[in-house]
Design an enzyme around this catalytic site. Structure first.
Site, PDB file in Angstrom:
ATOM      1  N   ARG A  52      42.011  48.659  16.324  1.00  0.00           N
ATOM      2  CA  ARG A  52      42.111  49.379  17.594  1.00  0.00           C
ATOM      3  C   ARG A  52      41.554  48.590  18.771  1.00  0.00           C
ATOM      4  O   ARG A  52      41.837  48.885  19.922  1.00  0.00           O
ATOM      5  CB  ARG A  52      41.412  50.725  17.482  1.00  0.00           C
ATOM      6  CG  ARG A  52      42.338  51.732  16.811  1.00  0.00           C
ATOM      7  CD  ARG A  52      41.987  53.102  17.199  1.00  0.00           C
ATOM      8  NE  ARG A  52      40.578  53.336  16.880  1.00  0.00           N
ATOM      9  CZ  ARG A  52      40.014  54.519  16.862  1.00  0.00           C
ATOM     10  NH1 ARG A  52      40.735  55.577  17.151  1.00  0.00           N
ATOM     11  NH2 ARG A  52      38.756  54.673  16.567  1.00  0.00           N
ATOM     12  N   LYS A 158      39.048  50.643  -3.657  1.00  0.00           N
ATOM     13  CA  LYS A 158      38.297  51.789  -4.103  1.00  0.00           C
ATOM     14  C   LYS A 158      37.408  52.296  -2.964  1.00  0.00           C
ATOM     15  O   LYS A 158      37.147  51.515  -2.063  1.00  0.00           O
ATOM     16  CB  LYS A 158      37.472  51.459  -5.346  1.00  0.00           C
ATOM     17  CG  LYS A 158      36.348  50.427  -5.083  1.00  0.00           C
ATOM     18  CD  LYS A 158      35.467  50.299  -6.262  1.00  0.00           C
ATOM     19  CE  LYS A 158      34.307  51.248  -6.178  1.00  0.00           C
ATOM     20  NZ  LYS A 158      33.179  50.765  -5.380  1.00  0.00           N
ATOM     21  N   HIS A 188      37.748  45.068  -8.147  1.00  0.00           N
ATOM     22  CA  HIS A 188      37.543  43.614  -8.043  1.00  0.00           C
ATOM     23  C   HIS A 188      36.863  43.023  -9.279  1.00  0.00           C
ATOM     24  O   HIS A 188      36.943  41.832  -9.518  1.00  0.00           O
ATOM     25  CB  HIS A 188      36.830  43.245  -6.740  1.00  0.00           C
ATOM     26  CG  HIS A 188      35.356  43.493  -6.736  1.00  0.00           C
ATOM     27  ND1 HIS A 188      34.817  44.731  -6.588  1.00  0.00           N
ATOM     28  CD2 HIS A 188      34.300  42.652  -6.873  1.00  0.00           C
ATOM     29  CE1 HIS A 188      33.496  44.649  -6.622  1.00  0.00           C
ATOM     30  NE2 HIS A 188      33.150  43.387  -6.802  1.00  0.00           N
ATOM     31  N   LYS A 192      37.136  38.983 -11.718  1.00  0.00           N
ATOM     32  CA  LYS A 192      36.037  38.024 -11.912  1.00  0.00           C
ATOM     33  C   LYS A 192      36.373  37.068 -13.055  1.00  0.00           C
ATOM     34  O   LYS A 192      36.962  37.478 -14.063  1.00  0.00           O
ATOM     35  CB  LYS A 192      34.722  38.771 -12.185  1.00  0.00           C
ATOM     36  CG  LYS A 192      34.191  39.483 -10.933  1.00  0.00           C
ATOM     37  CD  LYS A 192      32.820  40.062 -11.157  1.00  0.00           C
ATOM     38  CE  LYS A 192      32.376  40.918  -9.982  1.00  0.00           C
ATOM     39  NZ  LYS A 192      31.752  40.186  -8.890  1.00  0.00           N
ATOM     40  N   ASP A 245      30.553  55.181  -7.569  1.00  0.00           N
ATOM     41  CA  ASP A 245      30.647  53.857  -6.944  1.00  0.00           C
ATOM     42  C   ASP A 245      30.844  52.741  -7.973  1.00  0.00           C
ATOM     43  O   ASP A 245      31.549  51.774  -7.711  1.00  0.00           O
ATOM     44  CB  ASP A 245      29.353  53.605  -6.141  1.00  0.00           C
ATOM     45  CG  ASP A 245      29.400  52.334  -5.324  1.00  0.00           C
ATOM     46  OD1 ASP A 245      30.405  52.139  -4.621  1.00  0.00           O
ATOM     47  OD2 ASP A 245      28.457  51.525  -5.400  1.00  0.00           O
ATOM     48  N   HIS A 250      34.226  49.996 -12.180  1.00  0.00           N
ATOM     49  CA  HIS A 250      33.868  48.683 -12.739  1.00  0.00           C
ATOM     50  C   HIS A 250      33.371  48.770 -14.189  1.00  0.00           C
ATOM     51  O   HIS A 250      33.837  48.042 -15.057  1.00  0.00           O
ATOM     52  CB  HIS A 250      32.793  48.005 -11.886  1.00  0.00           C
ATOM     53  CG  HIS A 250      33.126  47.935 -10.428  1.00  0.00           C
ATOM     54  ND1 HIS A 250      34.403  47.738  -9.963  1.00  0.00           N
ATOM     55  CD2 HIS A 250      32.344  48.024  -9.320  1.00  0.00           C
ATOM     56  CE1 HIS A 250      34.381  47.707  -8.631  1.00  0.00           C
ATOM     57  NE2 HIS A 250      33.153  47.888  -8.219  1.00  0.00           N
ATOM     58  N   LYS A 350      20.845  50.341  -8.320  1.00  0.00           N
ATOM     59  CA  LYS A 350      20.470  49.571  -7.125  1.00  0.00           C
ATOM     60  C   LYS A 350      18.956  49.373  -7.125  1.00  0.00           C
ATOM     61  O   LYS A 350      18.225  50.174  -7.707  1.00  0.00           O
ATOM     62  CB  LYS A 350      20.836  50.349  -5.861  1.00  0.00           C
ATOM     63  CG  LYS A 350      22.304  50.745  -5.775  1.00  0.00           C
ATOM     64  CD  LYS A 350      23.139  49.632  -5.245  1.00  0.00           C
ATOM     65  CE  LYS A 350      24.592  50.040  -5.117  1.00  0.00           C
ATOM     66  NZ  LYS A 350      25.490  48.899  -5.082  1.00  0.00           N
TER      67      LYS A 350
HETATM   68  C1  BG6 Z   1      31.307  47.617  -5.082  1.00  0.00           C
HETATM   69  C2  BG6 Z   1      30.324  48.731  -4.882  1.00  0.00           C
HETATM   70  O1  BG6 Z   1      32.506  48.106  -5.610  1.00  0.00           O
HETATM   71  O2  BG6 Z   1      30.759  46.664  -5.982  1.00  0.00           O
HETATM   72  C3  BG6 Z   1      28.995  48.206  -4.389  1.00  0.00           C
HETATM   73  O3  BG6 Z   1      30.853  49.655  -3.928  1.00  0.00           O
HETATM   74  C4  BG6 Z   1      28.477  47.111  -5.288  1.00  0.00           C
HETATM   75  O4  BG6 Z   1      28.041  49.241  -4.290  1.00  0.00           O
HETATM   76  C5  BG6 Z   1      29.557  46.064  -5.522  1.00  0.00           C
HETATM   77  O5  BG6 Z   1      27.331  46.532  -4.692  1.00  0.00           O
HETATM   78  C6  BG6 Z   1      29.122  45.069  -6.570  1.00  0.00           C
HETATM   79  O6  BG6 Z   1      30.061  44.038  -6.621  1.00  0.00           O
HETATM   80  P1  BG6 Z   1      29.628  42.566  -7.018  1.00  0.00           P
HETATM   81  O7  BG6 Z   1      30.901  41.806  -7.042  1.00  0.00           O
HETATM   82  O8  BG6 Z   1      28.655  42.108  -5.980  1.00  0.00           O
HETATM   83  O9  BG6 Z   1      28.970  42.703  -8.369  1.00  0.00           O
END
Ligand code: BG6
Length: 506
Positions: A52, A158, A188, A192, A245, A250, A350
């Site tokens: 925007r 996501k 993602h 990896k 999350d 993952h 975390k």
């Molecule tokens: C993301 C989460 O999908 O993956 C984050 O939303 C997280 O909270 C992150 O920190 C971790 O990804 P990576 O590649 O740093 O392990």
């Protein structure tokens, strides 16, 4: 899966919604730039960033150059490389909610087709907050933008929905506009390097398959721990929590990669069918039993590397009495012939002591231990340790004789250490994933039924945690290994969580 370097792709046009946002700067553009440096992008490609704010092309390119300098694994961009790459980037101001403003994309696509004299792949990248996904999809459709099932793709990040119901609704709406084969839902972790190697390790080595089952494997641990706190993402995270999350996507995808049956080939749907079967075979969690298979935590304040850090409830945009979990540990079973009775323990959190993503497969004890009384060292059970990050490697831990005159044992490692490759030399997950999108390979992307099956599995835990508050939050300090209830969850089965340093212990 990534293509070999001599495979050529169609020309491609990326239209990035959220072109001035964080994801574009940190991940998408650095990944495209590195692919460009390695000659992996099609000869004809274009990136149209949209947002925007008002930008000239030059100003937009400059903002991306700053991002590449800061975030690219290959370090600061060289002038000559950057100029060549950036000449393919343009900016278009647009309000994504207004279909009329999408017409300009159509004109640009037509102009590029005319210039290239080829039919490009059109890739709509939704690097925006999830609430805009449907609006974008519908506006693409309303403005009759290029939507050819073979060449048009839409990329979705996501979180995909916030529970089973919303994920189903989102799939339903998207599938009225796009075909499943056009939709690339990103997780993602699947891009990896080491995660991709799990498939090679399991299915390209004949010695693995006979061992890969309940007869030889005692239990599996999947652990993704992070040192960082929630930082500036409090607004999103406080409504999500770590179960949504990290676990729903993952960690469950890592579990599927470990537990899946061998696919007959690497076709995207064949591989994804095998993964969905794992999710379908996972033992349903009974609402009244959540506390017996799951533990949660929330971090309090503490000290990390000599700096004082706030507790979760003191983070920006987090409710001062928040019940959101920043740590989760769960125990699952996969009810099929291969895995009957083998527990899979998952944990993630975390503000923990270390950042590390590890999968540990612990094999059963030897049936009869002849050495214990003769040597000082108590033999350890064999372990296969798959280290995804920050160190990348696969190590097999076994017992061996210590060289010398005594018959004394020691634990030794056989290590696959990526031949000393540093992190900056390995492609980032986004590079692999973007290359797959360009070549139209969906193997590493989440299919609608995969996402829904993962939500379905965790819904009882989500519901239980949402309706039963934790009176003792915060229950672990920053820089620790998490809450005591997570230790208890695994200890009651006679195990403990492995850390990398322990796995490295000789
Ligand atoms: C993301 C989460 O999908 O993956 C984050 O939303 C997280 O909270 C992150 O920190 C971790 O990804 P990576 O590649 O740093 O392990």
């Amino acid at each position: 899966m990534p293509k070999t370097s001599d495979q050529e792709s169609n020309p491609a046009i990326f239209i990035i919604f959220g072109g001035t946002g964080d994801l574009t700067k940190r991940k998408i553009i650095p990944a495209l730039y590195n692919l460009f440096l390695e000659n992996r992008l099609p000869e004809n490609f274009a990136v149209i960033g949209t947002g925007r704010s008002k930008f000239t092309d030059a100003k937009y390119r400059n903002s991306l150059l700053e991002a590449v300098d800061e975030f690219s694994r290959s370090g600061k961009a060289r002038n000559e490389d950057w100029s060549k790459f950036a000449s393919n980037i343009t900016y278009q101001i647009a309000n994504i909610k207004d279909a009329a403003e999408y017409k300009e994309f159509g004109s640009r696509i037509d102009a590029l087709k005319e210039e290239w004299k080829e039919n490009p792949s059109i890739i709509y990248y939704c690097a925006v907050s999830p609430e805009y996904l449907c609006t974008i999809a519908e506006n693409i459709s309303k403005s009759k933008l290029e939507n050819n099932q073979d060449t048009t793709r839409i990329i979705i990040e996501k979180p995909f929905g916030s529970d089973l119901k919303s994920a189903k609704a989102l799939n339903k709406r998207l599938l009225t506009i796009f075909d499943e084969k056009q939709i690339y839902r990103i997780d993602h972790y699947l891009g990896k390097e080491v995660v991709q190697n799990i498939m090679a390790f399991r299915f390209a080595n004949s010695i693995m398959e006979p061992l890969w089952n309940r007869n030889h494997i005692e239990h599996v641990q999947i652990s993704v721990t992070e040192q960082i706190g929630i930082g500036s993402r409090g607004g999103y995270f406080d409504n999500a929590g770590i179960l949504r999350d990290m676990v729903q996507n993952h960690l469950l995808q890592l579990l599927c990669t470990i537990a899946m049956e061998p696919p007959i080939n690497f076709d995207a749907d064949v591989v994804r069918n095998r993964k969905v079967e794992v999710l379908q075979a996972m033992r349903k969690i009974l609402p009244g039993k959540v506390d017996t298979i799951a533990a949660r935590g929330q971090y309090g304040p503490g000290w990390v590397e000599g700096k004082e850090v706030p507790g979760y409830r003191e983070e920006e945009e987090v409710a001062p009495n928040s019940n959101t979990e920043t740590y989760a540990a769960l125990k699952f079973y996969v009810d099929n012939w291969r895995w009957q009775g083998v527990p899979f323990y998952l944990r993630t959190g975390k503000r923990l002591f270390k950042t590390s993503s590890l999968i540990t497969i612990q094999f059963r004890e030897v049936p009869h231990n002849m050495f214990q009384s003769e040597a000082g060292h108590v033999p350890k059970q064999n372990r296969l340790v798959i280290s995804i990050q920050p160190d990348m490697g696969i190590r097999f831990q076994m017992e061996g004789k210590t060289p010398g005159l005594e018959m004394s044992l020691n634990t030794v490692d056989m290590v696959f250490d990526y031949a000393g490759k540093s992190k900056s030399e390995s492609p980032e997950a986004y590079e692999t994933l973007l290359l797959d999108i360009i070549s139209g390979d969906q193997t590493l992307f989440m299919r609608a039924d995969q996402v829904e099956a993962a939500w379905e599995l965790i819904m009882p835990v989500l519901n239980f945690w949402e309706s039963n508050k934790m009176a003792n939050f915060p229950n672990y300090p920053a820089d620790s290994w998490g809450p005591e209830n997570a230790e208890a969850l695994i200890a009651k089965d006679g195990f403990h969580w492995f850390s990398l340093s322990e796995n490295n212990k000789k």
